[in-house]
Design an enzyme around this catalytic site. Structure first.
Site, PDB file in Angstrom:
ATOM      1  N   HIS A  68       0.854  -1.203   0.000  1.00 41.29           N
ATOM      2  CA  HIS A  68       0.000   0.000   0.000  1.00 41.29           C
ATOM      3  C   HIS A  68       0.880   1.240   0.000  1.00 41.29           C
ATOM      4  O   HIS A  68       2.089   1.147   0.115  1.00 41.29           O
ATOM      5  CB  HIS A  68      -1.011  -0.021   1.150  1.00 41.29           C
ATOM      6  N   HIS A 104       1.289   3.931   1.971  1.00 40.41           N
ATOM      7  CA  HIS A 104       1.798   4.654   3.145  1.00 40.41           C
ATOM      8  C   HIS A 104       3.319   4.789   3.108  1.00 40.41           C
ATOM      9  O   HIS A 104       4.026   3.822   2.809  1.00 40.41           O
ATOM     10  CB  HIS A 104       1.357   3.969   4.442  1.00 40.41           C
ATOM     11  N   ASP A 157       5.592   4.744   5.288  1.00 40.82           N
ATOM     12  CA  ASP A 157       6.408   3.791   6.057  1.00 40.82           C
ATOM     13  C   ASP A 157       6.426   2.404   5.398  1.00 40.82           C
ATOM     14  O   ASP A 157       6.963   1.445   5.961  1.00 40.82           O
ATOM     15  CB  ASP A 157       5.954   3.708   7.523  1.00 40.82           C
ATOM     16  N   HIS A 158       5.879   2.313   4.186  1.00 41.02           N
ATOM     17  CA  HIS A 158       5.955   1.069   3.393  1.00 41.02           C
ATOM     18  C   HIS A 158       6.591   1.296   2.021  1.00 41.02           C
ATOM     19  O   HIS A 158       6.902   0.342   1.317  1.00 41.02           O
ATOM     20  CB  HIS A 158       4.562   0.450   3.231  1.00 41.02           C
ATOM     21  N   HIS A 202      -7.632  -0.504   5.083  1.00 47.46           N
ATOM     22  CA  HIS A 202      -6.560   0.288   5.713  1.00 47.46           C
ATOM     23  C   HIS A 202      -6.198   1.441   4.771  1.00 47.46           C
ATOM     24  O   HIS A 202      -6.126   2.592   5.180  1.00 47.46           O
ATOM     25  CB  HIS A 202      -5.360  -0.616   5.975  1.00 47.46           C
ATOM     26  N   ASP A 262      -0.528  -3.943   6.147  1.00 47.65           N
ATOM     27  CA  ASP A 262      -1.167  -3.446   7.374  1.00 47.65           C
ATOM     28  C   ASP A 262      -2.642  -3.823   7.432  1.00 47.65           C
ATOM     29  O   ASP A 262      -3.457  -3.098   7.989  1.00 47.65           O
ATOM     30  CB  ASP A 262      -1.033  -1.921   7.471  1.00 47.65           C
ATOM     31  N   HIS A 288       4.061  -4.777  10.724  1.00 46.58           N
ATOM     32  CA  HIS A 288       4.502  -4.155  11.985  1.00 46.58           C
ATOM     33  C   HIS A 288       4.595  -5.176  13.111  1.00 46.58           C
ATOM     34  O   HIS A 288       3.877  -6.182  13.118  1.00 46.58           O
ATOM     35  CB  HIS A 288       3.513  -3.065  12.444  1.00 46.58           C
TER      36      HIS A 288
END
Ligand code: ZN
Length: 243
Positions: free
Chosen positions: A57, A59, A61-62, A114, A133, A171
């Protein structure tokens, strides 16, 4: 079926970037590189070379390491269309697409909620799925761009896979999830036993992933919810739960 080695690279506060390696072809893929440097260092320490980047996805942090990894290694980026918001994508994939990496084949699933375009990579023959996530060990992702109905359907779809399928999540949230699960289902012995196990693992700094479909069916209250309304109630309780 190929024997793939899968290793986590812990980055940022609690993200796991996953490396998938096939010793036969020498190919190495990375899933959701939050950042580039630790991922490239981990690959080099193993004596491997990166060949693909997979994103679940958009985001940051990905996907934050996408550009630097691409320019350092030339690895193509395979991602859902939404990732083009933050990064150049070489191949956009969606439900039903097949991705060949590391001598294996992953089937792409659309699992929105998400984020609106969140996907999973299901390596059926290798018995593993990368869910980003969407599902966590004993928990699930927050609903940023979708509904409780969608997330509940995603979790049920994953939980319907064979019990021994390994689930790789984005995570390390297992301890907080386990505490919530024990609060939500105080009489569930499997949850209480897993909470103890997870406490011991985290006390020694160990990774609690991957999890399995069978474990999640037994100990994940979001999976165990009998309908989406019950799921929605749990999700909003978890949002304000302080363990
Ligand atoms: Zn996310």
């Amino acid at each position: 079926m190929v024997m793939l080695e899968v290793v986590p690279v812990p980055v940022l506060t609690d993200n796991y970037v996953w490396l998938i390696h096939d010793s036969k072809s020498g190919e190495t893929a990375t899933v959701d590189p939050s950042v580039a440097e630790p991922v490239l260092a981990a690959v080099e320490a193993k004596g491997w070379q990166l060949s693909e980047v997979l994103n679940t996805h958009w985001h940051p942090d990905h996907t934050g390491g996408n550009a630097a990894i691409q320019s350092a290694t030339g690895s193509p980026i395979i991602a859902p269309a939404e990732a083009e918001r933050v990064s150049k994508v070489d191949r956009v994939v969606a439900e039903g697409d097949r991705v060949r990496v590391c001598g294996a084949e992953a089937l792409v699933w659309d699992i929105p909620a998400h984020t609106a375009g969140h996907i999973a990579y299901y390596f059926e023959n290798e018995g593993m799925i990368f869910v980003g996530d969407t599902m966590f060990a004993m928990g699930c992702g927050r609903l940023f761009e979708g509904t409780a109905q969608q997330m509940y359907a995603n979790l049920q779809r994953i939980a319907a896979l064979p019990g021994d399928i390994r689930i790789y999540c984005g995570h390390e949230y297992t301890l907080a999830n386990a505490r919530f699960a024990a609060d939500a289902e105080p009489n569930n012995a499997a949850i209480l036993a897993r909470l103890k196990k997870v406490e011991a693992l985290r006390a020694s700094g160990d990774v609690t992933l991957p999890t399995t479909v069978a474990e999640e069916r037994e100990t994940n209250p979001f999976v165990r919810a009998t309908n989406w309304e019950e799921f929605a109630r749990l999700r909003s309780e978890k949002d304000s739960f302080r363990s």
